[in-house]
Design a protein around this motif. Structure first.
Motif, mmCIF file in Angstrom:
data_model
loop_
_atom_site.group_PDB
_atom_site.id
_atom_site.type_symbol
_atom_site.label_atom_id
_atom_site.label_comp_id
_atom_site.label_asym_id
_atom_site.label_seq_id
_atom_site.Cartn_x
_atom_site.Cartn_y
_atom_site.Cartn_z
ATOM 1 N N GLU A 123 45.866 27.218 -38.878
ATOM 2 C CA GLU A 123 46.656 26.079 -38.407
ATOM 3 C C GLU A 123 47.815 25.783 -39.350
ATOM 4 O O GLU A 123 48.912 25.413 -38.898
ATOM 5 C CB GLU A 123 45.760 24.848 -38.279
ATOM 6 C CG GLU A 123 46.445 23.639 -37.677
ATOM 7 C CD GLU A 123 46.904 23.854 -36.250
ATOM 8 O OE1 GLU A 123 47.950 23.272 -35.874
ATOM 9 O OE2 GLU A 123 46.237 24.592 -35.510
ATOM 10 N N ARG A 153 45.660 20.149 -38.655
ATOM 11 C CA ARG A 153 46.660 19.799 -37.646
ATOM 12 C C ARG A 153 47.146 18.369 -37.832
ATOM 13 O O ARG A 153 48.346 18.094 -37.709
ATOM 14 C CB ARG A 153 46.086 19.990 -36.247
ATOM 15 C CG ARG A 153 47.068 19.704 -35.133
ATOM 16 C CD ARG A 153 46.507 20.113 -33.789
ATOM 17 N NE ARG A 153 46.464 21.572 -33.660
ATOM 18 C CZ ARG A 153 45.984 22.209 -32.598
ATOM 19 N NH1 ARG A 153 45.487 21.520 -31.582
ATOM 20 N NH2 ARG A 153 45.998 23.528 -32.547
ATOM 21 N N THR A 161 51.048 17.690 -38.695
ATOM 22 C CA THR A 161 51.884 16.846 -37.842
ATOM 23 C C THR A 161 52.494 15.713 -38.660
ATOM 24 O O THR A 161 53.665 15.343 -38.463
ATOM 25 C CB THR A 161 51.071 16.280 -36.667
ATOM 26 O OG1 THR A 161 50.556 17.362 -35.884
ATOM 27 C CG2 THR A 161 51.937 15.405 -35.768
ATOM 28 N N ALA A 195 56.768 20.451 -32.617
ATOM 29 C CA ALA A 195 55.338 20.313 -32.332
ATOM 30 C C ALA A 195 54.949 20.910 -30.996
ATOM 31 O O ALA A 195 53.789 20.794 -30.584
ATOM 32 C CB ALA A 195 54.946 18.836 -32.360
ATOM 33 N N ARG A 199 48.296 17.828 -30.352
ATOM 34 C CA ARG A 199 48.876 17.898 -31.688
ATOM 35 C C ARG A 199 49.264 16.531 -32.254
ATOM 36 O O ARG A 199 49.761 16.463 -33.378
ATOM 37 C CB ARG A 199 50.112 18.817 -31.691
ATOM 38 C CG ARG A 199 49.779 20.269 -31.505
ATOM 39 C CD ARG A 199 50.992 21.163 -31.698
ATOM 40 N NE ARG A 199 50.622 22.555 -31.519
ATOM 41 C CZ ARG A 199 50.106 23.317 -32.465
ATOM 42 N NH1 ARG A 199 49.918 22.826 -33.669
ATOM 43 N NH2 ARG A 199 49.782 24.562 -32.207
ATOM 44 N N SER A 217 44.338 14.543 -33.095
ATOM 45 C CA SER A 217 43.770 15.456 -34.082
ATOM 46 C C SER A 217 42.659 14.781 -34.883
ATOM 47 O O SER A 217 41.611 15.391 -35.138
ATOM 48 C CB SER A 217 44.870 15.948 -35.021
ATOM 49 O OG SER A 217 45.855 16.672 -34.317
#
Length: 309
Positions: free
Chosen positions: A17, A163, A167, A190, A221, A226
């Motif tokens: 990831e 993740r 983000t 994203a 996302r 997440s």
């Protein structure tokens, strides 16, 4: 399950990831960086490296070539794309008896292809696209060829935790003053552009984009989504049937971060964004340490770079 196998699976999820997230962030910044004057290139490159946790203190401002090397091709750097994929492959080798054959073969093929790319701007564009496709293949194979037992849960746990962190870093790298990225580029970074348009229709703007990437419960996302996935994996690994609020430390940290975001009302989300992102990244780091202490039989917590080959 042996703790060393669980740890390897957790870090496979995180490193794959991380490679995907770093490739997305680098790809969306490259076009503008390549058009800036040299002095601005160095400023933006240094700021971006700092956001990604790659820049070393006391070093001179990095130029575009240093940025490409450190974020994309430095296989010794655990925060770079190549370093993350190499570490994921090494962890898969250690857990070879647990991961499925297609997952191992995909990671091994990806590792073998790391040195076949040009290390200039055009080559890095193509490298980022290739990495996004390869990491999607690895994750898709894991989802379709591994039973939903503890081995898959540890991998999913690492993926969801990373993740949320990536983000948050992506939103930090989209700060208008430092990087001057448009809201559309943040969403494309994203992979959220089309989903955002379908959910918002005519409501455009930076504040709406940030709200979507931070708070949307349905986009996988987003930070809130997440963190919810992290909670679900932790519950699956250690269900608790109690009549009190007691739970393990990682669940408490992640749950507090998620509920603060979900129930915090703000008239100006953009102004409070740095505080929210700092809180999320701190929660992810502390939750990773708590998971390490509970499941991986180590006295000290892992750093963000984690265990490497």
């Amino acid at each position: 399950m042996l703790s060393r196998i669980a740890e390897s699976l957790f870090w496979i999820g995180r490193y794959v990831e991380r490679a995907d997230g770093t490739a997305r962030i680098l790809d969306v910044h490259l076009e503008r960086l390549n058009q800036l004057p040299l002095a601005e290139q160095r400023t933006v490159s240094t700021n971006l490296l700092a956001v990604m946790g790659v820049n070393a203190e006391g070093e001179a401002p990095a130029g575009l070539q240093q940025l490409l090397h450190r974020m994309a091709f430095d296989i010794q750097q655990g925060n770079s794309i190549a370093g993350s994929l190499a570490a994921a492959r090494e962890n898969a080798r250690r857990a070879r008896e647990t991961v499925s054959a297609p997952v191992w073969e995909s990671l091994n093929t990806t590792w073998n292809g790391l040195t076949s790319h040009r290390q200039d701007v055009v080559g890095t564009y193509r490298f980022c696209t290739w990495v996004i496709e390869r990491t999607a293949t690895v994750q898709g194979l894991a989802d379709s060829t591994m039973s939903r037992d503890d081995s898959w849960q540890f991998m999913a746990l690492g993926r969801a935790l990373e993740r949320a962190d990536m983000t948050a870093r992506m939103l930090a790298s989209g700060d208008e003053e430092a990087f001057r990225l448009s809201w559309a580029n943040m969403l494309r970074c994203a992979g959220a552009y089309e989903s955002f348009l379908r959910s918002r229709r005519a409501a455009f703007g930076d504040s709406y984009a940030v709200e979507f990437l931070l708070l949307d419960r349905l986009f996988p996302r987003s930070v809130v989504s997440s963190l919810r996935q992290v909670e679900q994996a932790l519950i699956a690994l250690d269900p608790e049937y109690t009549r009190t609020g007691k739970m393990d430390q990682a669940r408490r940290l992640v749950g507090q971060a998620r509920t603060f975001l979900e129930y915090h009302h703000s008239e100006d989300l953009l102004a409070e964004l740095p505080e929210h992102l700092e809180r999320v990244q701190a929660a992810c780091s502390e939750a990773s340490n708590a998971i390490t202490v509970k499941y991986f039989a180590q006295a000290a917590g892992q750093a963000w770079t984690g265990e490497q080959a």
